[in-house]
Design a protein around this motif. Structure first.
Motif, PDB file in Angstrom:
ATOM      1  N   UNK A   1       0.783  -1.227   0.000  1.00 16.78           N
ATOM      2  CA  UNK A   1       0.000   0.000   0.000  1.00 16.78           C
ATOM      3  C   UNK A   1       0.814   1.275   0.000  1.00 16.78           C
ATOM      4  N   UNK A   2       2.113   1.146  -0.155  1.00 20.24           N
ATOM      5  CA  UNK A   2       2.966   2.342  -0.116  1.00 20.24           C
ATOM      6  C   UNK A   2       3.775   2.462  -1.399  1.00 20.24           C
ATOM      7  N   UNK A   3       4.342   3.634  -1.588  1.00 15.98           N
ATOM      8  CA  UNK A   3       5.182   3.851  -2.757  1.00 15.98           C
ATOM      9  C   UNK A   3       6.563   3.224  -2.554  1.00 15.98           C
ATOM     10  N   UNK A   4       7.202   2.934  -3.646  1.00 18.58           N
ATOM     11  CA  UNK A   4       8.558   2.408  -3.593  1.00 18.58           C
ATOM     12  C   UNK A   4       9.489   3.475  -3.029  1.00 18.58           C
ATOM     13  N   UNK A   5      10.383   3.063  -2.135  1.00 15.03           N
ATOM     14  CA  UNK A   5      11.304   4.009  -1.521  1.00 15.03           C
ATOM     15  C   UNK A   5      12.735   3.488  -1.617  1.00 15.03           C
ATOM     16  N   UNK A   6      13.649   4.416  -1.711  1.00 10.89           N
ATOM     17  CA  UNK A   6      15.062   4.077  -1.746  1.00 10.89           C
ATOM     18  C   UNK A   6      15.540   3.796  -0.326  1.00 10.89           C
TER      19      UNK A   6
END
Length: 114
Positions: free
Chosen positions: A41-46
């Motif tokens: 449910x979340x955006x891809x993060x570095x």
């Protein structure tokens, strides 16, 4: 060029995993390597980055717990993850930063149980 990520799995909180990303094929003008994650449910993060000069950078959430490294002879990038937390759960993706194209792996699922 293909990137094959592996090493994910189910681990209890406080445990460790080491992710691998094997690169097959030739990539020119490599500027570095990165690991991203995408929680449900979340955006891809570095989460971690390694420059071609050997400098590493981490997101605040994984600083001091994760370590990114590379074995150029084996064409493999690693992410050592220690003291895992339930919030580390997600699909982890490796990426090779190069010009003119970046290359992505298919992702490996990490699940951390409380």
């Amino acid at each position: 060029v293909q990137l094959q990520a592996s090493g994910g799995g189910l681990v209890q909180a406080g445990g460790s995993l080491r992710l691998s990303c094997a690169v097959s094929g030739t990539i020119f003008n490599i500027n570095g390597y990165r690991w991203y994650r995408q929680a449900p449910g979340k955006q891809r993060e570095l989460v971690a980055a390694l420059t071609s000069g050997g400098s590493s950078h981490y997101s605040d959430s994984v600083e001091d717990r994760f370590t990114i490294s590379s074995d150029n002879a084996a064409n493999t990038v690693y992410l050592q993850m220690n003291s895992l937390k339930p919030e580390d759960t997600g699909v982890y993706y490796c990426m090779v930063v190069s010009l003119p194209n970046n290359y992505w792996g298919q992702g490996t699922l990490v699940t951390v149980s409380s």
